[in-house]
Each structure stands twice: as structure tokens, then as C-alpha cells.
Design an enzyme around this catalytic site. Structure first.
Site, PDB file in Angstrom:
ATOM      1  N   HIS A  67       0.831  -1.206   0.000  1.00 32.67           N
ATOM      2  CA  HIS A  67       0.000   0.000   0.000  1.00 32.67           C
ATOM      3  C   HIS A  67       0.866   1.257   0.000  1.00 32.67           C
ATOM      4  CE1 HIS A  67      -2.841  -3.004   1.124  1.00 32.67           C
ATOM      5  NE2 HIS A  67      -2.354  -3.130   2.332  1.00 32.67           N
ATOM      6  N   HIS A  93       5.775   6.957   6.284  1.00 30.92           N
ATOM      7  CA  HIS A  93       5.438   6.417   4.966  1.00 30.92           C
ATOM      8  C   HIS A  93       4.930   7.566   4.098  1.00 30.92           C
ATOM      9  CE1 HIS A  93       1.662   6.296   7.227  1.00 30.92           C
ATOM     10  NE2 HIS A  93       1.114   6.637   6.071  1.00 30.92           N
ATOM     11  N   HIS A  95       2.403   8.928   0.609  1.00 27.06           N
ATOM     12  CA  HIS A  95       1.256   8.755  -0.302  1.00 27.06           C
ATOM     13  C   HIS A  95       1.579   9.551  -1.554  1.00 27.06           C
ATOM     14  CE1 HIS A  95      -1.349   6.953   2.821  1.00 27.06           C
ATOM     15  NE2 HIS A  95      -0.632   7.712   3.634  1.00 27.06           N
ATOM     16  N   GLU A 105      -3.172  12.927   0.444  1.00 23.83           N
ATOM     17  CA  GLU A 105      -4.430  12.458   1.050  1.00 23.83           C
ATOM     18  C   GLU A 105      -5.279  13.653   1.464  1.00 23.83           C
ATOM     19  OE1 GLU A 105      -3.610   9.064   3.884  1.00 23.83           O
ATOM     20  OE2 GLU A 105      -4.660   8.201   2.143  1.00 23.83           O
ATOM     21  N   HIS A 118       3.707  11.041   5.932  1.00 24.67           N
ATOM     22  CA  HIS A 118       3.082  10.804   7.241  1.00 24.67           C
ATOM     23  C   HIS A 118       4.107  10.223   8.208  1.00 24.67           C
ATOM     24  CE1 HIS A 118      -1.211  10.436   5.397  1.00 24.67           C
ATOM     25  NE2 HIS A 118      -0.856  11.691   5.607  1.00 24.67           N
ATOM     26  N   THR A 199      -6.013   6.320   7.781  1.00 27.77           N
ATOM     27  CA  THR A 199      -6.615   6.448   6.452  1.00 27.77           C
ATOM     28  C   THR A 199      -6.714   5.107   5.727  1.00 27.77           C
ATOM     29  OG1 THR A 199      -4.531   6.928   5.304  1.00 27.77           O
ATOM     30  CG2 THR A 199      -5.705   8.807   6.264  1.00 27.77           C
TER      31      THR A 199
HETATM   32  C1  SG7 Z   1       0.001   2.516   5.631  1.00 22.70           C
HETATM   33  O1  SG7 Z   1      -0.909   3.431   6.273  1.00 22.70           O
HETATM   34  C2  SG7 Z   1       1.021   1.975   6.618  1.00 22.70           C
HETATM   35  C3  SG7 Z   1       0.351   1.448   7.889  1.00 22.70           C
HETATM   36  C4  SG7 Z   1      -0.522   2.551   8.469  1.00 22.70           C
HETATM   37  C5  SG7 Z   1      -1.550   2.983   7.454  1.00 22.70           C
HETATM   38  O2  SG7 Z   1      -0.632   1.423   5.051  1.00 22.70           O
HETATM   39  O3  SG7 Z   1       1.928   3.000   6.954  1.00 22.70           O
HETATM   40  O4  SG7 Z   1       1.315   1.123   8.870  1.00 22.70           O
HETATM   41  C6  SG7 Z   1       2.025  -0.040   8.757  1.00 22.70           C
HETATM   42  C7  SG7 Z   1       2.962  -0.300   9.885  1.00 22.70           C
HETATM   43  O5  SG7 Z   1       1.897  -0.796   7.827  1.00 22.70           O
HETATM   44  O6  SG7 Z   1      -1.185   2.061   9.636  1.00 22.70           O
HETATM   45  C8  SG7 Z   1      -1.406   1.740  11.966  1.00 22.70           C
HETATM   46  C9  SG7 Z   1      -0.744   2.415  10.856  1.00 22.70           C
HETATM   47  O7  SG7 Z   1       0.120   3.250  11.065  1.00 22.70           O
HETATM   48  C10 SG7 Z   1      -2.422   4.131   7.981  1.00 22.70           C
HETATM   49  O8  SG7 Z   1      -1.629   5.222   8.421  1.00 22.70           O
HETATM   50  S1  SG7 Z   1      -2.039   6.677   8.084  1.00 22.70           S
HETATM   51  O9  SG7 Z   1      -3.353   6.914   8.629  1.00 22.70           O
HETATM   52  O10 SG7 Z   1      -1.008   7.517   8.650  1.00 22.70           O
HETATM   53  N1  SG7 Z   1      -2.111   6.872   6.520  1.00 22.70           N
HETATM   54 ZN    ZN Z   2      -0.554   7.645   5.613  1.00 23.72          ZN
END
Ligand code: SG7
Ligand code: ZN
Length: 257
Positions: A67, A93, A95, A105, A118, A199
Site C-alpha cells: 500500500h 510512509h 502517499h 491524502e 506521514h 486512512t
Molecule cells: C500505511 O498506512 C502503513 C500502515 C498505516 C496505514 O498502510 O503506513 O502502517 C504499517 C505499519 O503498515 O497504519 C497503523 C498504521 O500506522 C495508515 O496510516 S495513516 O493513517 O497515517 N495513513
Molecule cells: Zn498515511
């Protein structure tokens, strides 16, 4: 596949709520920030970060989770000021969009930026991030918009140069420690603050969001690398990994300026 299965990462965002009830809640993220409806709050102090210059001997795990690309961060990185409580880093991470269009986002007055960083934090009064993410106020995310500018952004090179190593979903590599603060805008005093959610599923409504006003500039080449290097669930390019903006349902968006 999980909730993202489909031809594009977000082919089934509309179905998330059937498997993850919170995704249909009233405090979801991202949102459009309508700057004419925000309220200035003098209580919002500048965000202060501590411990972000990592030693290059420290190895950070980088993973393509299908993702996005996730860089794990040591919990020694903290938000020391700007929130009523301390938060500790978990991961960061990105987007992004595609060569055809932008992929942040959050949007501001309807404008979508090229990308969005983020940095995810948890409240250390809980046992772990897994625990914190289920609790009100358990998480904080610092968000910064990425925009095409005239020059390479050297701060992003340690991350971007490893992307080809994690091209396929599930691949992992390591990155030498670097100055993580350099990924964020230079000014951390002007920002928006609101209560929202993750998100992606499970969309827990436990995130204290900070969206910085100042953007971060990357070269066109760097943005293009981000848009065209990684693969998602079914070997297709991982592009447009943003969730559509969600209704405010009466929430207030505060501004520090
Ligand atoms: C991404 O966004 C990853 C997820 C994250 C999710 O898929 O960064 O984290 C991991 C460790 O895979 O979920 C719990 C979490 O941080 C949603 O994060 S966000 O709301 O900041 N976009
Ligand atoms: Zn994010």
C-alpha cells in the site's frame, strides 16, 4: 487479498466499512481543509522534535507493504512540544499519485498536492502502538505535503535510492540512519490540527492529526521515481495510494496561525 484487493489499491474503498465498521464513522481521515472555516487557536505551540539525527550505523527497516513504503523509526524520536502530551515515533510512509495526477491524502481548499509524508507516533502511556491505536488520543500523525520544485531534495535521497530494493510487495531492506527531521518542512510552527482516523483499515478514530502549512519540495525526477518504482498487490504499479477525503461531520479544524 485484504481490503485493498482489486485492480487499483483503492478499487474497494467503498467496501471498507463492511469489514471495518470504523471506516464508516464520523471522524474519518483524510479531509479537505477549508481554510476559511478553520479557527485560530493560540494554544497550538510550534511542533518541536527531538532526537532525529540518527547515526548512520543505526539500520532502519524499509518495507513495501503493498500500500506504501514504510520506514520504521526508533521510539527515541519524539514530539517534545506542540501536543498536550509526549508522542514517540513508530514509522513514516508516503502517499503519492501517478504521472497523470497528484496524490496527497489531505487537500487544502480543494487542492491536492503531489504527495504527502506521514510520520506516525504513539502515546507511550500505552504498552505498544498496537494498543495505542485503539485508544482515544493514542496516535499522532505529522503530515507534510510534497510538491515538485526546481532541485533534488537531498534529505529524501537515503529513502528514495532504496526504493528499487523494495520494488515488489513484501520486500524489505535497510536504510542507514539519517536526519529524519530533514524530511519535514523547515517551519513547524504553522499547521492545522484536527481529530481523525487512520486512512486505511481498520480506520481507528484515534489520530491527532497535524497538517503542516509549509510544503516540502522534491525534484520532478524524485517525484517520478516515487510514482513509478513500486508494485502493489498484483504486480501492477503502486500509484494513487490515497484515500478520498471524508466528511467533517461537524468537526472543527484548528489553525496555529
Ligand atoms: C500505511 O498506512 C502503513 C500502515 C498505516 C496505514 O498502510 O503506513 O502502517 C504499517 C505499519 O503498515 O497504519 C497503523 C498504521 O500506522 C495508515 O496510516 S495513516 O493513517 O497515517 N495513513
Ligand atoms: Zn498515511
Amino acid at each position: 487479498g485484504g481490503p485493498h484487493a482489486g485492480t487499483s489499491p483503492h478499487a474497494d474503498v467503498a467496501q471498507w466499512a463492511s469489514m471495518f465498521p470504523d471506516c464508516g464513522g464520523q471522524m474519518q481521515s483524510p479531509i479537505n481543509i477549508d481554510t476559511s472555516s478553520t479557527s485560530v487557536s493560540l494554544e497550538l505551540q510550534p511542533v518541536e522534535l527531538a532526537g532525529y539525527r540518527l547515526d548512520p550505523r543505526e539500520q532502519l527497516r524499509l518495507e513495501n507493504n503493498g500500500h506504501t513504503v514504510v520506514l520504521e523509526l526508533p521510539s527515541s524520536l519524539t514530539i517534545a512540544s506542540g501536543y498536550p502530551q509526549e508522542y514517540r515515533a513508530s514509522q513514516l510512509h508516503l502517499h503519492w499519485g501517478s504521472p497523470e495526477g497528484p496524490g496527497s491524502e489531505h487537500t487544502v481548499d480543494g487542492r491536492r498536492y503531489d504527495g504527502e509524508l506521514h510520520v506516525v507516533y504513539y502515546n507511550p502511556s500505552y504498552q505498544s502502538i498496537k494498543e495505542a491505536m485503539r485508544q482515544p488520543g493514542g496516535l499522532a500523525v505529522l503530515a507534510a505535503f510534497l510538491q515538485v520544485g526546481p532541485e533534488d531534495n537531498e534529505h529524501y535521497q537515503p529513502l528514495l535510492e532504496q526504493l528499487p530494493e523494495v520494488q515488489e510487495k513484501g520486500k524489505k531492506t535497510t536504510v542507514d540512519g539519517f536526519d529524519i527531521k530533514g524530511l519535514l518542512p523547515t517551519s513547524l510552527s504553522r499547521y492545522y490540527r484536527y481529530s481523525g482516523s487512520l486512512t486505511t483499515p481498520p480506520c481507528y478514530q484515534t489520530v491527532n492529526w497535524t497538517v503542516f502549512n509549509q510544503t516540502v519540495l522534491l525534484s520532478q525526477k524524485q517525484i517520478s521515481l516515487l510514482e513509478t518504482t513500486l508494485q502493489g498487490d498484483h504486480e501492477e504499479l503502486l500509484q494513487n495510494n490515497f484515500r478520498p477525503t471524508q466528511s467533517l461531520h461537524g468537526r472543527k479544524v484548528l489553525a496555529s496561525f
